[in-house]
Design an enzyme around this catalytic site. Structure first.
Site, PDB file in Angstrom:
ATOM      1  NE  ARG A  45      -2.665  -1.149   3.534  1.00 46.57           N
ATOM      2  CZ  ARG A  45      -2.620  -2.321   4.170  1.00 46.57           C
ATOM      3  NH1 ARG A  45      -3.008  -3.419   3.542  1.00 46.57           N
ATOM      4  NH2 ARG A  45      -2.217  -2.408   5.424  1.00 46.57           N
ATOM      5  CE  LYS A 135     -12.625  11.704   1.923  1.00 39.51           C
ATOM      6  NZ  LYS A 135     -12.433  10.734   0.843  1.00 39.51           N
ATOM      7  CD  GLU A 176     -16.067  13.316  -0.176  1.00 47.40           C
ATOM      8  OE1 GLU A 176     -15.027  13.237   0.510  1.00 47.40           O
ATOM      9  OE2 GLU A 176     -16.311  12.537  -1.103  1.00 47.40           O
ATOM     10  CE  LYS A 218     -13.693  14.371  -2.697  1.00 49.75           C
ATOM     11  NZ  LYS A 218     -12.359  13.774  -2.584  1.00 49.75           N
TER      12      LYS A 218
HETATM   13  P1  13P Z   1     -14.148   9.277  -5.870  1.00 51.04           P
HETATM   14  O1  13P Z   1     -13.660  10.374  -6.759  1.00 51.04           O
HETATM   15  O2  13P Z   1     -13.659   7.908  -6.265  1.00 51.04           O
HETATM   16  O3  13P Z   1     -15.625   9.339  -5.640  1.00 51.04           O
HETATM   17  O4  13P Z   1     -13.469   9.491  -4.457  1.00 51.04           O
HETATM   18  C1  13P Z   1     -13.393  10.751  -3.937  1.00 51.04           C
HETATM   19  C2  13P Z   1     -13.420  10.687  -2.475  1.00 51.04           C
HETATM   20  O5  13P Z   1     -12.587  11.272  -1.818  1.00 51.04           O
HETATM   21  C3  13P Z   1     -14.484   9.916  -1.813  1.00 51.04           C
HETATM   22  O6  13P Z   1     -14.541  10.259  -0.476  1.00 51.04           O
END
Ligand code: 13P
Length: 354
Positions: A45, A135, A176, A218
């Protein structure tokens, strides 16, 4: 006066730059590795994340990389912490701090994201480890009856509490709220739900006293569900997404960095490009913070083999460059092909060297 938080938030959405989301949990990345027959060890990873961060020219197109807790504690092959590798390249290190979406009590098919307990202390540690942004992902499922009010308000409240705690620790929160593409709903239904969710999120951010200048949103793009019978044009996604954002996102927010949410990689680029080309006011920078749409081809190309590292890096750079052009509204099919040929030339070079 521009605060450090504002400065960092603006840097994350600087012209022609976007964010690489590489913060999959061990479980999620293991599933992706399994599908390609790659054994999921901490070293593998680490190798994969290092490959992404150090992809050639990626730093030209990427402002930041979102890491997982495991990654921010790992060192590159030469012994430098991966967060330091990012900074050396001019990429801001970021960290996923939520602890996942769990069943919502009272409506367990819906989810609420957890992780507020002890978050202040975790943020302090992440800041010491080099993180400059964070995030938190809320997940909103759509059906004829969902989302319920409880799901929307619980997730909005948690996002706002998280954002306030981040700013207290001088970390820019990426907020997000993801309205999922799963299901059969229409683009109109996606717009209605996305609007409702954004409205609740900004009300909660206001209530918690979060200065919007020091955050990045986001969101999902406004699209028909993956299994909807009524798929739409790229232009319709762009105009509907902008229509929704203009109604619900204050212009004080410096930038909107979309998630890809399961769209295929080229379509995610085309959508972003169309959004940036569409008519009408756009008071925020509009860019990408993609996970799968940046990584999928690179991961498949790597397939866990050292001899494929250069080729996989080229693939990541290729998609990052295409999305950078899309963030400027200057992406074309010709660019896609031209860059692709350049990427292949790079791959051939890499193989010749081995
Ligand atoms: P995706 O662009 O694959 O949806 O992932 C973005 C992300 O940070 C999901 O939390």
């Amino acid at each position: 006066m521009i605060t450090d938080l504002e400065h960092t938030a603006r840097a994350l959405v600087a012209r022609g730059k976007g964010i690489l989301a590489a913060d999959e949990t061990v479980g999620t990345l293991t599933k992706r590795f399994d599908a390609l027959g790659i054994s999921s060890t901490p070293e593998k990873r680490r190798d994969y994340r290092e490959l992404l961060i150090t992809a050639p020219s990626a730093a030209e197109f990427l402002s930041g990389v979102i890491m997982h807790d495991e990654t921010i504690r790992q060192q590159s092959a030469d012994g430098s912490p991966l967060a330091s590798v990012c900074r050396r390249l001019g990429i801001l290190p970021g960290i996923k701090v939520d602890l996942g979406a769990k069943p919502l009590a009272g409506s367990p098919t819906e989810k609420v994201t957890e992780g507020l307990d002890g978050l202040r202390e975790r943020l302090k540690e992440y800041r010491d480890l080099g993180a400059r942004f964070a995030k938190w992902r809320a997940v909103i499922a759509v059906s004829r009856v969902f989302p319920g009010e409880a799901c929307v308000s619980a997730n909005a409240h948690a996002l706002a509490r998280y954002a306030a705690l981040c700013q207290e620790q001088d970390i820019v929160p990426i907020v997000e709220p993801e309205v999922l593409m799963d299901g059969t709903h229409t683009i109109e239904r996606c717009e209605e739900v996305t609007g409702r969710v954004l409205q609740a999120v900004f009300a909660a951010l206001f209530e918690q006293g979060v200065p919007l200048e020091g955050m990045v949103l986001k969101p999902n793009m406004v699209v028909a569900a993956a299994a909807s019978e009524q798929q739409t044009s790229v232009e319709e996604v762009a105009t509907t997404t902008l229509h929704c954002l203009r109604r619900h996102v204050p212009p004080a927010v410096p930038g909107i960095a979309f998630l890809s949410g399961g769209q295929n990689d080229v379509l995610a680029t085309r959508h972003l490009n169309a959004i940036n080309r569409a008519e009408g006011p756009k008071p925020w920078a509009l860019t990408f913070s993609y996970g799968r749409a940046l990584q999928d081809t690179a991961l498949a190309t790597w397939a866990g083999k050292r001899e494929n590292v250069a080729a996989a890096g080229q693939q990541l750079s290729h998609r990052a460059r295409c999305n950078s052009l899309a963030a400027l509204g200057t992406y074309t099919e010709a660019e896609e092909k031209q860059v692709h040929i350049e990427a292949l030339a790079g791959i051939a070079g890499g193989w010749d060297d081995d």
